[in-house]
Scaffold this active site. Structure first.
Site, PDB file in Angstrom:
ATOM      1  N   GLU A 129       0.827  -1.200   0.000  1.00  0.00           N
ATOM      2  CA  GLU A 129       0.000   0.000   0.000  1.00  0.00           C
ATOM      3  C   GLU A 129       0.867   1.258   0.000  1.00  0.00           C
ATOM      4  OE1 GLU A 129      -4.152  -1.347   1.917  1.00  0.00           O
ATOM      5  OE2 GLU A 129      -2.550  -1.109   3.378  1.00  0.00           O
ATOM      6  N   CYS A 142       3.428   8.494   1.581  1.00  0.00           N
ATOM      7  CA  CYS A 142       3.922   7.500   2.533  1.00  0.00           C
ATOM      8  C   CYS A 142       4.130   6.202   1.762  1.00  0.00           C
ATOM      9  CB  CYS A 142       2.876   7.327   3.633  1.00  0.00           C
ATOM     10  SG  CYS A 142       3.309   6.062   4.817  1.00  0.00           S
ATOM     11  N   CYS A 149       6.435  -7.495   7.271  1.00  0.00           N
ATOM     12  CA  CYS A 149       7.545  -7.012   8.100  1.00  0.00           C
ATOM     13  C   CYS A 149       8.048  -8.183   8.937  1.00  0.00           C
ATOM     14  CB  CYS A 149       7.038  -5.883   9.012  1.00  0.00           C
ATOM     15  SG  CYS A 149       8.348  -5.022   9.908  1.00  0.00           S
ATOM     16  N   CYS A 153       5.758  -5.630  16.011  1.00  0.00           N
ATOM     17  CA  CYS A 153       5.345  -4.649  17.011  1.00  0.00           C
ATOM     18  C   CYS A 153       3.864  -4.920  17.300  1.00  0.00           C
ATOM     19  CB  CYS A 153       5.583  -3.242  16.486  1.00  0.00           C
ATOM     20  SG  CYS A 153       7.305  -2.999  16.026  1.00  0.00           S
ATOM     21  N   CYS A 156       0.895  -2.791  15.708  1.00  0.00           N
ATOM     22  CA  CYS A 156       0.964  -2.478  14.267  1.00  0.00           C
ATOM     23  C   CYS A 156       0.318  -3.567  13.429  1.00  0.00           C
ATOM     24  CB  CYS A 156       2.424  -2.295  13.856  1.00  0.00           C
ATOM     25  SG  CYS A 156       2.641  -2.070  12.089  1.00  0.00           S
ATOM     26  N   CYS A 387      -1.408   5.573  10.019  1.00  0.00           N
ATOM     27  CA  CYS A 387      -0.197   4.880  10.484  1.00  0.00           C
ATOM     28  C   CYS A 387      -0.548   3.532  11.079  1.00  0.00           C
ATOM     29  CB  CYS A 387       0.467   5.643  11.635  1.00  0.00           C
ATOM     30  SG  CYS A 387       1.166   7.170  11.184  1.00  0.00           S
TER      31      CYS A 387
HETATM   32  N1  SAH Z   1       8.792   0.062  10.255  1.00  0.00           N
HETATM   33  C1  SAH Z   1       9.014   1.436  10.410  1.00  0.00           C
HETATM   34  C2  SAH Z   1       8.192   2.312   9.488  1.00  0.00           C
HETATM   35  C3  SAH Z   1       6.742   1.925   9.274  1.00  0.00           C
HETATM   36  S1  SAH Z   1       5.632   2.178  10.626  1.00  0.00           S
HETATM   37  C4  SAH Z   1       8.824   1.851  11.855  1.00  0.00           C
HETATM   38  O1  SAH Z   1       8.344   1.041  12.641  1.00  0.00           O
HETATM   39  O2  SAH Z   1       9.190   2.972  12.193  1.00  0.00           O
HETATM   40  C5  SAH Z   1       5.356   3.955  10.621  1.00  0.00           C
HETATM   41  C6  SAH Z   1       4.937   4.499  11.983  1.00  0.00           C
HETATM   42  O3  SAH Z   1       3.595   4.116  12.341  1.00  0.00           O
HETATM   43  C7  SAH Z   1       5.811   3.990  13.128  1.00  0.00           C
HETATM   44  O4  SAH Z   1       6.125   5.002  14.035  1.00  0.00           O
HETATM   45  C8  SAH Z   1       4.918   2.986  13.760  1.00  0.00           C
HETATM   46  O5  SAH Z   1       5.326   2.689  15.067  1.00  0.00           O
HETATM   47  C9  SAH Z   1       3.584   3.664  13.685  1.00  0.00           C
HETATM   48  N2  SAH Z   1       2.449   2.787  13.899  1.00  0.00           N
HETATM   49  C10 SAH Z   1       2.382   1.460  13.660  1.00  0.00           C
HETATM   50  N3  SAH Z   1       1.150   0.994  13.986  1.00  0.00           N
HETATM   51  C11 SAH Z   1       0.423   2.043  14.428  1.00  0.00           C
HETATM   52  C12 SAH Z   1      -0.936   2.191  14.858  1.00  0.00           C
HETATM   53  N4  SAH Z   1      -1.766   1.176  14.856  1.00  0.00           N
HETATM   54  N5  SAH Z   1      -1.340   3.426  15.231  1.00  0.00           N
HETATM   55  C13 SAH Z   1      -0.503   4.481  15.169  1.00  0.00           C
HETATM   56  N6  SAH Z   1       0.773   4.401  14.737  1.00  0.00           N
HETATM   57  C14 SAH Z   1       1.245   3.187  14.376  1.00  0.00           C
HETATM   58 FE1  SF4 Z   2       7.283  -3.412  11.225  1.00  0.00          FE
HETATM   59 FE2  SF4 Z   2       5.028  -2.219  12.016  1.00  0.00          FE
HETATM   60 FE3  SF4 Z   2       7.024  -2.562  13.749  1.00  0.00          FE
HETATM   61 FE4  SF4 Z   2       7.276  -0.767  11.765  1.00  0.00          FE
HETATM   62  S1  SF4 Z   2       5.803  -0.681  13.447  1.00  0.00           S
HETATM   63  S2  SF4 Z   2       8.815  -2.302  12.427  1.00  0.00           S
HETATM   64  S3  SF4 Z   2       6.147  -1.834  10.112  1.00  0.00           S
HETATM   65  S4  SF4 Z   2       5.844  -4.206  12.755  1.00  0.00           S
END
Ligand code: SAH
Ligand code: SF4
Length: 411
Positions: A129, A142, A149, A153, A156, A387
């Site tokens: 996406e 973005c 991934c 996390c 996420c 995000c």
């Molecule tokens: N993998 C990288 C970049 C992609 S995530 C990283 O983790 O930084 C981009 C941003 O969105 C990161 O700061 C991530 O922690 C945040 N993010 C992920 N899931 C989210 C959610 N459900 N609500 C708000 N922010 C989120």
């Molecule tokens: Fe991967 Fe999501 Fe963690 Fe970013 S926030 S490193 S995309 S699992």
């Protein structure tokens, strides 16, 4: 915060999988010229019979047509000989990744689901996406760096999808070209009339690597793509307007600063290792102190080039005022911006977003410490484009394939 509690209005969706299957881009015999380095372009042109002494000129011409004018075939390349144009059309391609669906949010955010080439091991093609977030004075794209991934996390959505594969440089740059096509962001092209596009010459002014994937685990391709994005003969987006977001792959941070030199964002999300170990499990390998040390030493860091620390607001988990105070204490001495991100829920997500009053109280502590406007307004929530909501329906890997994928990540 207008999007927080308002119900989504219907979205525009275009899906025509049959049409996609019939497009010339599905023809794998054509070599894509998108996202190639000068050396790779030289090699492709040499294969087509371009002589050594013409190479530099031809590379400059091609790059101008591809990245400045947005050519999708060799046809408009009027300063290239007819013979070479025929060869280019017969053996190479400038096709963009096919769009599986396009959605436009009530707030003007656009999300494209893109189909990528499969590797033949699965009968479902991988999908990623790309999201466009317009504001009155800027337009941010973005982009994704991986399908899925390797990291998981817990807050996420992408993290629930296993890594399918890294994107190539061409697929990363392809997301920008495709968005520019759809936004009429080429000289003389028409802008779409549905949804907000910022005033000014360019619809895309900023690029953030905050889509699917951990960009520092796909270092070489992301670097090649971002060098083209920043190149004056490429997309000409200043490195100050390109931000790479990482969950904290510490050894790659100084390398990224030296070799790519874009702005940096860190997904911090917790101020204690016990909690960060749980939310951002890569913390078990590189804990907060090591991460902040890498930030302090980030090449080129200054008050004019600050690191953004992202902090997702999770109700009752990381949103106490004691944690707000600890956050500003931890970041003291690092030229930093703080971005509080209201948690964006997704189906089955195990957390809730902090109450708005609590976000405001948390933000006040951060504000008082001298950090301006720290709360990021969620955009495109109604189309799951905010995000952490991105997740394609790509095939999950079998366990053996997944281990092979994990092994690619520099450990
Ligand atoms: N993998 C990288 C970049 C992609 S995530 C990283 O983790 O930084 C981009 C941003 O969105 C990161 O700061 C991530 O922690 C945040 N993010 C992920 N899931 C989210 C959610 N459900 N609500 C708000 N922010 C989120
Ligand atoms: Fe991967 Fe999501 Fe963690 Fe970013 S926030 S490193 S995309 S699992």
């Amino acid at each position: 915060m207008a999007t927080l509690n308002t119900p989504p209005r219907p979205v525009t969706e275009i899906t025509d999988r049959q049409e996609i299957a019939n497009r010339p881009s599905a023809n794998l015999e054509h070599v894509s010229l998108i996202g190639l380095s000068d050396a790779e372009l030289a090699s492709e042109l040499t294969n087509l019979g371009v002589s050594q002494h013409q190479l530099r000129m031809r590379i400059a011409q091609l790059k101008r047509w591809i990245y400045v004018h947005g050519a999708t075939t060799a046809d408009p390349m009027t300063d290239v000989s007819k013979d070479l144009r025929n060869l280019l059309d017969n053996h190479t391609t400038l096709a963009r990744p096919p769009i599986v669906s396009e959605q436009v949010s009530r707030d003007g955010t656009r999300k494209w689901l893109l189909r990528l080439a499969g590797d033949g091991t699965s009968n479902r093609a991988p999908e990623v996406e790309t999201v466009y977030i317009p504001e009155t004075d800027r337009g941010t794209l973005c982009i994704s760096s991986q399908v899925g991934c390797t990291l998981s996390c817990t807050f996420c959505h992408t993290g629930t999808q296993r890594l399918v594969r890294n994107l190539t440089s061409g697929e990363i740059i392809g997301q920008i070209l495709l968005a520019r096509d759809k936004l009429g962001d080429w000289p003389g092209a028409e802008r779409p009339t549905d949804g907000l596009i910022p005033d000014g010459e360019r619809a895309i002014t900023n690029i953030v690597l905050m889509g699917m994937g951990e960009p520092l685990y796909n270092f070489d391709s992301v670097k090649q793509a971002m060098l083209i994005a920043a190149d004056g003969d490429g997309q000409s987006v200043s490195k100050r307007r390109i931000t790479l977001s990482t969950s904290g792959i510490v050894p790659q941070i100084p390398r990224w600063g030296d070799e790519a030199g874009t702005m940096l964002a860190i997904s911090l999300h917790a101020v204690r290792d016990v909690l960060r170990d749980e939310l951002v499990p890569i913390n078990r390998k590189w804990p907060i102190a090591a991460l902040l040390e890498a930030c302090r030493n980030y090449p080129g860091l200054s008050n004019a080039k600050r690191i953004t620390f992202e902090y997702v607001m999770l109700k009752g988990i990381n949103d106490s005022l004691a944690e707000a105070k600890e956050l500003v204490r931890l970041l003291a001495g690092i030229p930093a911006k703080i971005n509080l991100i209201p948690f964006n829920p997704w189906p089955g997500s195990p957390y809730e977003c902090s109450d708005w009053e609590q976000i405001e109280r948390f933000a006040e502590v951060v504000n008082k410490a001298g950090y301006a406007s720290p709360v990021r307004t969620p955009r495109g929530r109604d189309i799951m484009a905010a995000c952490g909501q991105l997740k394609s329906a790509s095939t999950r890997l079998r366990a053996s394939e997944r281990r092979a994928g994990d092994a690619e990540a520099p450990a």
